[in-house]
Write an enzyme that holds these catalytic residues in place. Structure first.
Site, short mmCIF file in Angstrom:
data_model
loop_
_atom_site.label_atom_id
_atom_site.label_comp_id
_atom_site.label_asym_id
_atom_site.label_seq_id
_atom_site.Cartn_x
_atom_site.Cartn_y
_atom_site.Cartn_z
N ALA A 45 0.87 -1.20 0.00
CA ALA A 45 0.00 0.00 0.00
C ALA A 45 0.90 1.24 0.00
O ALA A 45 0.73 2.16 0.81
CB ALA A 45 -0.96 -0.02 1.19
N LEU A 46 1.85 1.24 -0.91
CA LEU A 46 2.91 2.26 -0.88
C LEU A 46 2.36 3.65 -1.18
O LEU A 46 1.57 3.82 -2.10
CB LEU A 46 4.01 1.91 -1.91
N HIS A 53 6.58 6.08 1.72
CA HIS A 53 7.43 4.93 1.39
C HIS A 53 8.39 5.28 0.24
O HIS A 53 9.56 4.90 0.25
CB HIS A 53 6.58 3.75 0.91
N LEU A 99 1.62 11.33 6.21
CA LEU A 99 1.13 10.33 5.25
C LEU A 99 1.06 8.97 5.93
O LEU A 99 1.96 8.59 6.68
CB LEU A 99 2.06 10.24 4.05
O1 PAF Z 1 6.05 -0.22 9.04
C1 PAF Z 1 5.74 -1.26 8.41
O2 PAF Z 1 5.28 -1.22 7.27
C2 PAF Z 1 5.92 -2.63 9.07
O3 PAF Z 1 5.67 -2.56 10.43
C3 PAF Z 1 7.30 -3.25 8.80
C4 PAF Z 1 8.42 -2.40 9.40
C5 PAF Z 1 7.53 -3.39 7.31
C6 PAF Z 1 7.38 -4.64 9.44
O4 PAF Z 1 6.39 -5.48 8.93
#
Ligand code: PAF
Length: 292
Positions: A32-33, A37, A195
Site C-alpha cells: 500500500a505504498l 514509502h 502520510l
Molecule cells: O512499518 C511497516 O510497514 C511494518 O511494520 C514493517 C516495518 C515493514 C514490518 O512489517
C-alpha cells in the site's frame, strides 16, 4: 528490476550483488505504498548501489484478524511505483515462504509447538505496545528475519512510526545485525497530516479533523519553546488541542525521552512528543522531535 517471491532467490540475489562490490539498501514495507514509502526508496537509491524493497503483510504484528484481513493489498501498483522510485529488487514472499514452520497465522514454532521469535523488550510494551499487545514482537521477528536474509545493508524506516524505529534500532544493535538503521523524516500533506496508508479510510470530515494531531504536536512544541519543562504542562497543551476536535478521541499524548520513550521528571535533551487518536474508525499516530 527483479520481482522475487522466494527467500532462497532473494538471499542469493542480494549475496551476488554484494559479492560484485555493491552496497545494499533495504526498504521493508507491508505494501500500500504512498509518497512516504517512496521517499525511503528514493533515499536508499541515492545512498546505495542496489535497493531491495520488501512487501509482506506480516500476520505476526496484527492482534486482530479483521484488521489483518482489511489491510490494503495493492501489489501490482506497489511493484510499479517501487521500480519507478529506484528499486532494483522487489521481494514479495508468501506467508509460507516467511514462516514455513508456522501453524496458520500463529507464527514460527519449534517441533513441540513452542513459539520462536524475537521479543521487542520493554520498549515494545509502552504506548502503541500497550494498545496492541504483541505487535512489536511481531515487527521485531519479521525484521530480524529480513535482516538475516539481507545481510550487511543500510535499512530505511520512517520516523512516522517512531516507536517502531526505536524498537528496530534496539534490535539491530542488541542482536548485532550488520545493518545501519537509517531514520527518514516523516512526509506530510501541506496541512501537516502525516502520510499513512490509513488516511485513505478517512471520510472528508474526518480527513479535515485528522490535522489536529499535527496541531497538537505543534502546541506541545510551542509550550516547550515558551519555557515549559514539566511534561504535564506540555501534554495538557497537546490534549487541549486534541480535545477541541469533536471527531477525534485521544488515546495518548506524551512528552518523553526520545531514546527509550520513558517518562522524564523534567524535559531536557532529546524529547519526543507522541500522540495517538481515533478519528472515526481509524487510529492515527504522529510524533515530533524537540531538542531542548
Ligand atoms: O512499518 C511497516 O510497514 C511494518 O511494520 C514493517 C516495518 C515493514 C514490518 O512489517
Amino acid at each position: 528490476m527483479q520481482l522475487i517471491d522466494t527467500v532462497g532467490r532473494f538471499t542469493k540475489t542480494i549475496e551476488s550483488a554484494r559479492a560484485m562490490g555493491n552496497s545494499v539498501g533495504l526498504v521493508p514495507t507491508m505494501g500500500a505504498l504512498h509518497r512516504g514509502h517512496l521517499s525511503l526508496v528514493e533515499r536508499a537509491a541515492r545512498e546505495c548501489d542496489v535497493v531491495a524493497v520488501t512487501i509482506f503483510v506480516n500476520p505476526l504484528q496484527f492482534g486482530d484478524p479483521d484488521d489483518l484481513a482489511a489491510y490494503p493489498r495493492t501489489l501490482g501498483a506497489d511493484v510499479a511505483v517501487a521500480e519507478a522510485a529506484g528499486a532494483d529488487v522487489v521481494f514479495t514472499p508468501s506467508d509460507r515462504q516467511m514462516y514455513p514452520d508456522s501453524a496458520a497465522a500463529g507464527g514460527p514454532q519449534d517441533m513441540s509447538g513452542e513459539p520462536v521469535g524475537v521479543h521487542a523488550g520493554s520498549l515494545g510494551r509502552v504506548l502503541e505496545g500497550a494498545s496492541r499487545p504483541g505487535h512489536f514482537d511481531g515487527v521485531a521477528t519479521v525484521i530480524a528475519k529480513l535482516f538475516a536474509m539481507t545481510g550487511r545493508c543500510r535499512a530505511y524506516f520512517g520516523e512516522k512510526d517512531f516507536q517502531q524505529l526505536q524498537v528496530i534500532r534496539s534490535l539491530a544493535s542488541r542482536l548485532s545485525f550488520p545493518v545501519d538503521v537509517v531514520a527518514c523524516a516523516t512526509v506530510r500533506e501541506p496541512d501537516g497530516l502525516a502520510l499513512s496508508s490509513r488516511n485513505a479510510r478517512l471520510s472528508p470530515d474526518e480527513r479535515t479533523a485528522a490535522t489536529v494531531l499535527y496541531r497538537s504536536l505543534a502546541a506541545g512544541a510551542a509550550a516547550i519553546a515558551a519555557g515549559a519543562r514539566r511534561p504535564a504542562e506540555v501534554t495538557s497543551a497537546m490534549r487541549a488541542e486534541l480535545g477541541a476536535e469533536p471527531l477525534v478521541t485521544t488515546d495518548y499524548a506524551v512528552a518523553v525521552g526520545a531514546e527509550h520513550l520513558t517518562p522524564l521528571p523534567e524535559l531536557a535533551g532529546a524529547v519526543r512528543l507522541l500522540v495517538a487518536a481515533r478519528c472515526g474508525p481509524v487510529r492515527l499516530i504522529d510524533n515530533m522531535e524537540v531538542i531542548i
